[in-house]
Design a protein around this motif. Structure first.
Motif, PDB file in Angstrom:
ATOM      1  N   LEU A 183      41.328  29.078  29.023  1.00  0.00           N
ATOM      2  CA  LEU A 183      41.520  29.018  30.376  1.00  0.00           C
ATOM      3  C   LEU A 183      41.637  30.464  31.098  1.00  0.00           C
ATOM      4  N   ASP A 184      40.837  30.336  32.208  1.00  0.00           N
ATOM      5  CA  ASP A 184      40.590  31.704  32.760  1.00  0.00           C
ATOM      6  C   ASP A 184      41.369  31.819  34.293  1.00  0.00           C
ATOM      7  N   GLU A 185      42.494  32.263  34.445  1.00  0.00           N
ATOM      8  CA  GLU A 185      43.189  32.264  35.604  1.00  0.00           C
ATOM      9  C   GLU A 185      43.071  30.895  36.241  1.00  0.00           C
ATOM     10  N   PRO A 186      43.594  29.903  35.762  1.00  0.00           N
ATOM     11  CA  PRO A 186      43.416  28.582  36.336  1.00  0.00           C
ATOM     12  C   PRO A 186      43.981  28.559  37.639  1.00  0.00           C
ATOM     13  N   PRO A 216      36.559  27.684  33.624  1.00  0.00           N
ATOM     14  CA  PRO A 216      36.101  29.028  34.072  1.00  0.00           C
ATOM     15  C   PRO A 216      37.126  29.274  35.135  1.00  0.00           C
ATOM     16  N   GLN A 217      36.993  30.659  35.523  1.00  0.00           N
ATOM     17  CA  GLN A 217      37.827  31.157  36.537  1.00  0.00           C
ATOM     18  C   GLN A 217      37.500  30.596  38.008  1.00  0.00           C
ATOM     19  N   GLU A 218      36.434  30.476  38.314  1.00  0.00           N
ATOM     20  CA  GLU A 218      35.836  29.824  39.507  1.00  0.00           C
ATOM     21  C   GLU A 218      35.611  28.274  39.230  1.00  0.00           C
ATOM     22  N   LYS A 220      39.405  40.460  31.084  1.00  0.00           N
ATOM     23  CA  LYS A 220      39.937  39.179  30.532  1.00  0.00           C
ATOM     24  C   LYS A 220      38.685  38.162  30.515  1.00  0.00           C
ATOM     25  N   THR A 221      38.068  38.156  31.629  1.00  0.00           N
ATOM     26  CA  THR A 221      36.859  37.002  31.777  1.00  0.00           C
ATOM     27  C   THR A 221      35.791  37.435  30.729  1.00  0.00           C
ATOM     28  N   THR A 222      35.512  38.539  30.569  1.00  0.00           N
ATOM     29  CA  THR A 222      34.617  39.139  29.723  1.00  0.00           C
ATOM     30  C   THR A 222      34.653  38.645  28.295  1.00  0.00           C
TER      31      THR A 222
HETATM   32 MG   LIG Z   1      38.261  37.449  35.609  1.00  0.00          MG
END
Ligand SMILES: [Mg+2]
Ligand SMILES: Nc1ncnc2c1ncn2[C@@H]1O[C@H](COP(=O)(O)OP(=O)(O)O)[C@@H](O)[C@H]1O
Lengths: 308, 460
Positions: A156-159, A80-82, A40-42
């Protein structure tokens, strides 16, 4: 809108993204649902221009995306996720800075900062340093930074990871509101329930491949309409298999010793099935009857639980 | 262009919110130059203008550190400015304070040394004389610095100090127990090994003493000056220190030989080279915080982010030099009538060289640790060889041949031309030119490496 065609990203032998294609239209919330390491993040990093794809294309609003495509980048908001925030600065200063990077200034920026602060519920803490915020507040600000310039496309990455239920609800509301205004939203998550609640359409991703794609209802139909019956007890997979013979309205979603997940269609089908199983002297300890969820879809597609 | 300005402004604002690191870096050169200069400059005598500060000391500790303190403050030069009176009874000392007989009272608590070495929190009690305003403040600042210094030293040197403390146990009762030289040398080496990796926090010229040979007339020998030396003796040594015959003449004009005009450039150069790290290190900090990636995703992209950090570094170095110059002038260490154009040119060139060095370092170092090690080695090496620790003229010939390959050499040469010899812009053209070249080279290499690294994608 976003269009992704046969996207691939290899890290040496590891195919992090392995030929995925999808399309998300204006005002649509498109979900990428998959476990950790699914890619997902990639995928999001490539779409946001942070990573070069090994092959494949990404089109955003009809323009090709690449790490140097700054006009395309300007129309995108990336979350971003973080959490990525300046902890020494206040929420207002963070918002002003990111707004400035997207060419906003003056009264328009000031107004928009106020709007976003209200939207993410941080108006009363706007002038406190971010390092004094709770985790949930930081998450909300992280989202707000991606919204400051009213992007046409929001990634949105796993917000909502690690967020308390209240903050989570407020984050999902903010995303829905953005989509209603016509923003294309790409949303990744490993929470099935969240994907079900939020996404108009979604793709299930595992090992860099899309296993299925469609609306939540379409995906659920893959495991059948009707009900999902989970049976636990002291039986082997073989015993259960035999017991199920002659039940045309029952499909097996997963079957192992001591646990079977079955999809049952037809009115009263579940009741008939249970009577029958008990009649066959199978030792049943517990039964759970639910409408189908994405969880069963995932189990059916991959043979394992998403939480594994 | 606008986005670069936004980034720099944002980073400066972040620094102003947490300025301690920068302030400490600025304080060290001033304190060090001040200490050395005060101890050996003629102005430290009656001419300093400040009245003698009386400080009462009560020692409940009676251990290694209080002993060291007693010895250190008993030094003649120190006692010209400070009158330290060691009082046995705390009550008596408090009574003296109430009678206004001193500017401040400092109480070393019981077990001060052992608690500090054990890492337990210790409290120094400082009582100020409310009837005086400036003097107690001076003492408070000094006590604060002493606190920071002791805290840092113990963190870094905890084990060696503990060993020293044990070595000295019982020495007073039996002089035969006094540690032999070998033990001391071993301890010193141990301490030095601890110092090296953290040298960026501890101002390092203390290590000068290891690096000079006996017959050189250097800072070290100046530090060893005996109380019996006459003022003329000192002056001639200072002239030797500055290493230029014209100096004695120049100084002769107003009969005021100013050692600070030499010392400040020396220590400033080293300090600026360390400070250059403060801007570029942000790349790694922002990488960790995720904000670097986030900026790359914005229309600004990699190039402008890098440009922003380089300009930030340049701004920090220039600001630091400016502050050092202003403070130096305020303290009367450097003349206010030095060439403005020359100073701007030389300071800008030094800042650019420091920025270039830092860009170069971060072009190769990918972790804070690697960068710190690389930087310490480079700065310490250049400072030793380039005249920040031992004045260039006092170095052996083979080292003098190496000096021109350091930033310090060109920086100090240009600065002392301005501050000490009173020369103008035309006279620092060569120095500034070399520094600008070094800076441009470092920035080019750093830029090339960094933009390549980040173009391949930051961590996903
Ligand atoms: Mg990820
Ligand atoms: N920079 C990288 N180098 C090597 N492998 C990577 C890198 N980033 C991600 N991967 C690998 O790619 C796969 C997908 O990772 P990722 O996109 O982070 O998954 P997700 O976001 O769905 O959890 C994983 O197997 C991960 O280990």
């Amino acid at each position: 809108m976003i269009r992704v065609d046969d996207l691939r990203k290899n890290y040496g032998q590891n195919k992090a993204v392995d030929g995925i294609s999808f399309h998300a239209g204006t005002g649509e919330i498109f979900g990428l649902l998959g476990p950790n390491g699914a890619g997902k993040t990639t995928t999001i990093s490539i779409i946001s221009g942070l990573l070069e794809a090994t092959s494949g294309t990404v089109m955003v609003n009809g323009q090709a995306m690449s790490p140097t495509a700054s006009t395309v980048k300007k129309s995108m908001g990336v979350v971003p996720q973080e959490t990525a925030l300046y902890e020494e600065l206040t929420a207002r200063e963070n918002l002003r800075f990111w707004g400035g990077l997207y060419d906003m200034s003056g009264a328009r920026l000031r107004e928009r900062v106020g709007e976003v602060l209200a939207l993410i519920g941080l108006s009363d803490r706007a002038d406190d340093a971010v390092k004094t915020y709770s985790g949930g507040m930081k998450r909300r600000l992280n989202l707000g930074l991606g919204l400051i310039h009213e992007p046409q496309v929001l990634l949105l990455d796993e917000p909502t990871v690690g967020v308390d239920p209240q903050a989570r609800l407020s984050i999902l509301d903010v995303i829905r509101a953005a989509a209603r205004k016509g923003t294309t939203v790409l949303y990744t998550t490993h929470y099935m329930q969240e994907a079900e609640e939020l996404c108009h359409r979604l793709a299930i991703l595992d090992h860099g491949k899309i296993l299925a794609e469609g609306t939540v209802d379409e995906l659920k139909k893959m495991v059948g309409e009707g009900e999902i019956v989970t049976v636990r007890g002291n039986f082997t997979a073989q015993q259960m298999h035999r017991a199920l013979e002659g039940h045309p309205h029952v499909r097996t979603v997963s079957l192992e010793d001591r646990q079977a997940v079955l999809a049952v269609t037809g009115d009263g089908g579940s009741a008939r099935l249970l009577q029958d199983l008990l009649g066959q002297a199978l030792e049943v300890d517990g039964v759970n009857v639910r409408p189908p969820s994405l969880e069963q879809v995932f189990i059916k597609l991959t043979g394992r639980d998403l939480r594994d | 262009m606008l986005s670069i300005a936004l980034m720099v402004a944002k980073d400066l604002r972040r620094r102003l919110r947490a300025p301690v690191g920068l302030i400490v870096m600025l304080i060290f050169p001033l304190v060090f130059a001040g200490m050395v200069g005060m101890a050996f400059g003629p102005s430290s005598g009656s001419g300093s203008g400040l009245p003698v500060v009386t400080i009462l000391m009560v020692d409940h500790d009676e251990d290694l550190l209080s002993g060291v303190l007693q010895n250190a403050t008993g030094n003649e030069e120190f006692s010209r400015q400070f009158d330290m009176v060691w009082i046995e009874e705390e009550d008596e000392a408090r009574l003296m304070m109430e009678n206004g007989e001193a500017s401040a009272l400092l109480i070393l608590p019981e077990n001060f040394t052992s608690d500090l070495l054990d890492g337990k929190p210790v409290t120094l009690v400082l009582i100020k004389n409310p009837a005086q305003s400036i003097l107690p403040q001076v003492v408070e600042e000094m006590a604060g610095l002493l606190g920071v210094f002791l805290d840092t030293s113990v963190r870094i040197l905890g084990e060696p100090l503990l060993a020293i403390s044990e070595t000295f146990e019982g020495v007073e009762d039996d002089s035969s127990l006094f540690p032999d030289n070998q033990v001391l040398v071993a301890l010193t080496l141990q301490a030095a090994a601890r110092i090296r990796p953290i040298s960026r926090y501890v101002f390092p010229p203390a290590m000068v003493f290891d690096t000079v040979s006996e017959d050189d007339v250097t800072l070290a020998t100046l530090l060893e000056a005996s109380p019996a030396d006459t003022v003329d003796d000192l002056r001639s040594r200072q002239a030797a220190l500055a290493g230029d015959e014209e100096l004695s003449d120049a100084a002769g004009d107003d009969d005021e030989f100013n050692i600070f005009a030499v010392l400040l450039p020396m220590v400033s150069l080293m300090s600026i080279l360390f400070m250059g790290d403060n801007g570029m290190r942000d790349l790694l900090a922002e990488e960790k915080a995720g904000t670097l990636t986030r900026q790359f995703a914005s229309p600004a992209g990699v190039g402008r982010v890098l440009a922003g950090k380089i300009i930030l570094t340049l701004v920090i170095c220039c600001a630091a030099m400016l502050i050092l110059a202003v403070v130096g002038m305020a303290l009367g260490w450097i003349s206010t009538s030095i060439s403005l154009v020359g100073s701007v040119l030389q300071v800008g060139a030094i800042a650019l060289a420091a920025t270039g060095m830092s860009s170069f370092i971060y072009g190769f170092a990918r972790t804070d640790r690697a960068a710190a090690t690389f930087q310490s080695a480079l700065v310490m090496g250049m400072s030793m060889l380039g005249g920040s620790m031992v004045p260039y003229r006092q170095m052996p010939a083979f080292l003098q041949a190496v000096a021109p390959y350091t930033i310090n050499y060109w920086g100090i040469r240009g600065l002392t031309d301005l501050t000490f010899r009173g020369l103008g812009a035309a006279d620092v053209l060569q120095e500034a030119g070399v520094l600008l070249l070094i800076g441009a080279l470092g920035i080019t290499v750093g830029w090339w490496r960094l933009s390549r690294r980040y173009a391949l994608g930051t961590k996903a």
